[in-house]
Design a protein around this motif. Structure first.
Motif, PDB file in Angstrom:
ATOM      1  N   ILE A 176       0.840  -1.198   0.000  1.00  0.00           N
ATOM      2  CA  ILE A 176       0.000   0.000   0.000  1.00  0.00           C
ATOM      3  C   ILE A 176       0.875   1.248   0.000  1.00  0.00           C
ATOM      4  O   ILE A 176       1.953   1.278   0.595  1.00  0.00           O
ATOM      5  N   GLU A 179      -0.977   8.027   0.318  1.00  0.00           N
ATOM      6  CA  GLU A 179      -1.316   9.134  -0.576  1.00  0.00           C
ATOM      7  C   GLU A 179      -1.339  10.445   0.214  1.00  0.00           C
ATOM      8  O   GLU A 179      -2.143  10.607   1.134  1.00  0.00           O
ATOM      9  N   ARG A 184      -9.491  11.300   0.081  1.00  0.00           N
ATOM     10  CA  ARG A 184     -10.718  10.566  -0.232  1.00  0.00           C
ATOM     11  C   ARG A 184     -11.947  11.306   0.263  1.00  0.00           C
ATOM     12  O   ARG A 184     -12.966  11.376  -0.422  1.00  0.00           O
ATOM     13  N   TYR A 199     -15.772   6.650  -4.765  1.00  0.00           N
ATOM     14  CA  TYR A 199     -14.893   5.720  -5.466  1.00  0.00           C
ATOM     15  C   TYR A 199     -14.362   6.331  -6.760  1.00  0.00           C
ATOM     16  O   TYR A 199     -13.203   6.121  -7.122  1.00  0.00           O
ATOM     17  N   SER A 202     -11.423   8.380  -6.088  1.00  0.00           N
ATOM     18  CA  SER A 202     -10.224   7.676  -5.623  1.00  0.00           C
ATOM     19  C   SER A 202      -9.428   7.044  -6.761  1.00  0.00           C
ATOM     20  O   SER A 202      -8.303   6.572  -6.550  1.00  0.00           O
ATOM     21  N   GLY A 206      -5.418   5.808  -7.095  1.00  0.00           N
ATOM     22  CA  GLY A 206      -5.178   4.386  -7.288  1.00  0.00           C
ATOM     23  C   GLY A 206      -4.274   4.113  -8.478  1.00  0.00           C
ATOM     24  O   GLY A 206      -3.370   3.273  -8.414  1.00  0.00           O
ATOM     25  N   GLN A 216      -2.572  -0.873  -3.514  1.00  0.00           N
ATOM     26  CA  GLN A 216      -3.654  -0.052  -2.985  1.00  0.00           C
ATOM     27  C   GLN A 216      -3.118   1.265  -2.440  1.00  0.00           C
ATOM     28  O   GLN A 216      -1.911   1.426  -2.225  1.00  0.00           O
ATOM     29  N   VAL A 217      -4.065   2.176  -2.190  1.00  0.00           N
ATOM     30  CA  VAL A 217      -3.755   3.476  -1.594  1.00  0.00           C
ATOM     31  C   VAL A 217      -4.102   3.441  -0.113  1.00  0.00           C
ATOM     32  O   VAL A 217      -5.125   2.871   0.280  1.00  0.00           O
ATOM     33  N   TRP A 219      -5.180   6.062   2.562  1.00  0.00           N
ATOM     34  CA  TRP A 219      -5.633   7.449   2.623  1.00  0.00           C
ATOM     35  C   TRP A 219      -5.339   8.081   3.970  1.00  0.00           C
ATOM     36  O   TRP A 219      -5.451   7.447   5.021  1.00  0.00           O
ATOM     37  N   VAL A 231      -7.878   2.111   3.602  1.00  0.00           N
ATOM     38  CA  VAL A 231      -7.248   1.703   2.348  1.00  0.00           C
ATOM     39  C   VAL A 231      -8.265   1.933   1.232  1.00  0.00           C
ATOM     40  O   VAL A 231      -9.444   2.187   1.487  1.00  0.00           O
ATOM     41  N   GLY A 232      -7.830   1.847  -0.015  1.00  0.00           N
ATOM     42  CA  GLY A 232      -8.687   2.165  -1.150  1.00  0.00           C
ATOM     43  C   GLY A 232     -10.071   1.564  -1.105  1.00  0.00           C
ATOM     44  O   GLY A 232     -11.063   2.244  -1.323  1.00  0.00           O
ATOM     45  N   SER A 233     -10.183   0.277  -0.813  1.00  0.00           N
ATOM     46  CA  SER A 233     -11.496  -0.380  -0.800  1.00  0.00           C
ATOM     47  C   SER A 233     -11.737  -1.139   0.501  1.00  0.00           C
ATOM     48  O   SER A 233     -12.577  -2.025   0.551  1.00  0.00           O
TER      49      SER A 233
END
Length: 354
Positions: A176, A179, A184, A199, A202, A206, A216-217, A219, A231-233
């Motif tokens: 990861i 960012e 986000r 999403y 984001s 990503g 992944q990012v 945040w 995290v991203g998702s």
């Protein structure tokens, strides 16, 4: 409300190799639909899966008044099918609805609707451990008008997709990237709602992370950009000094169902859990001093995703030697064991459909 059923007369061929399902690429035979107009939800029904005719002026296409959920149906060894905490998912969808100015719906009818959809498509639920029928409830604004106003009509629909594990590498640790340019969400915004705009916003970060070689990012908060959020998702957990730490919900973090389940199961295991604001510099210090023992992300799609590497600006930090940690492994085995009906469900989370 009685749920009407119109089953397909032309079922699609089902996948023969479950190892090649991927994620969200194939769709089952039916879908659930439910309309809102004149101040009420009405006509819940099961119909054949297929394209929907929409107006180019439909409100959701212009202003993004939309919310969704992610759920799964799991095949038990006895051939039956389970859902996992469906009432909690639909209660969260109603909270998202409130934030996006969408009318609340009766949760009991939604659960009945998704159960009837799974019954209609039970043969689409994979039998391989780790695979499932991914379910996507969605509510969209359907007024045919331009102008930033609340829609007076909505469509609630659910589709199913037989899917393999979310990450192609399975439980192999992911990487990861922190960012620190884009954000986000901010408190007071829509971060706690599961809505499409979060999403869409984001994706750029990503792509930036992927180009840098990360999965992944991670945040940071949208005000000071110093506190870890998610995290991203997925939600994120860290094991520091034998304490399982996760960011405290503050209005900009999605309240994950798997996050909540993980916290409860950790307490069941005798692990101390802290929900707190986590400074990035504190996390890096914990890693440098050997106090960060492991990290993993949680979410419906991925379940448990161990984190093996953290990237921040021009430095990389290897977590637990880049390997999956003991807590992540136990948590994955326990969660999936409950979901697939292989171990006891002490909290009444499982909903048996068939």
């Amino acid at each position: 409300m009685a749920i009407q059923k119109t089953l397909t007369t032309a079922p699609k061929p089902k996948p023969t190799d479950e190892s090649k399902l991927g994620f969200g690429k194939i769709y089952s035979d039916h879908m659930f639909k439910w309309n809102y107009s004149e101040g009420a939800w009405h006509d819940p029904r099961i119909e054949p899966f297929g394209p929907m005719l929409v107006s180019p002026a439909m409100s959701v296409l212009h202003y993004g008044q939309e919310i969704f959920e992610g759920m799964k149906a799991y095949r038990r060894k006895d051939g039956g099918v389970n859902l996992f905490r469906p009432f909690n998912n639909f209660e969260r969808l109603n909270r998202s609805a409130e934030r996006m100015c969408i009318p609340n719906f009766p949760v009991e009818t939604a659960v009945e609707g998704i159960a009837e959809l799974v019954k209609a498509d039970k043969d689409w639920v994979p039998g391989t451990k780790g695979a499932s029928l991914y379910l996507r409830p969605n509510i969209i604004a359907t007024d045919e008008k331009l102008g930033v106003t609340t829609s007076q009509t909505y469509l609630f629909y659910i589709i199913g997709s037989p899917s393999g594990p979310y990450y192609a590498n399975g439980l192999a640790p992911t990487s990861i990237y922190v960012e620190d340019e884009y954000v986000r969400a901010v408190r007071g915004g829509t971060g706690a709602a599961k809505t499409a705009g979060n999403y869409a916003g984001s994706i750029l970060a990503g792509e930036k992370a992927h180009k840098a070689g990360y999965d992944q990012v991670l945040w940071l908060d949208g005000v000071e950009m110093r506190y870890i959020e998610e995290v991203g998702s997925s939600n994120i957990f860290f094991m520091i000094d034998d304490v399982l730490v996760t960011p405290k919900l503050n209005g900009s973090i999605l309240s994950g169902i798997t996050r909540d389940s993980t916290i409860q199961l950790a307490k069941d295991m005798g692990i101390k859990v802290e929900e707190k604001h986590i400074l990035l510099e504190e996390l890096i210090e914990a890693q440098e001093k050997g106090r960060l023992q492991e990290s993993f992300a949680t979410g419906t799609a991925a379940v448990i995703s161990p984190v093996g590497k953290l990237g921040y600006r021009d430095k990389e930090y290897l977590i637990n030697g880049g390997k999956m940690g003991e807590v992540a492994s136990r948590m994955y085995d326990t969660l999936t064991g409950i979901q697939y009906g292989e171990i006891e469900d002490p909290h009444g989370w499982v909903y048996q459909v068939v």
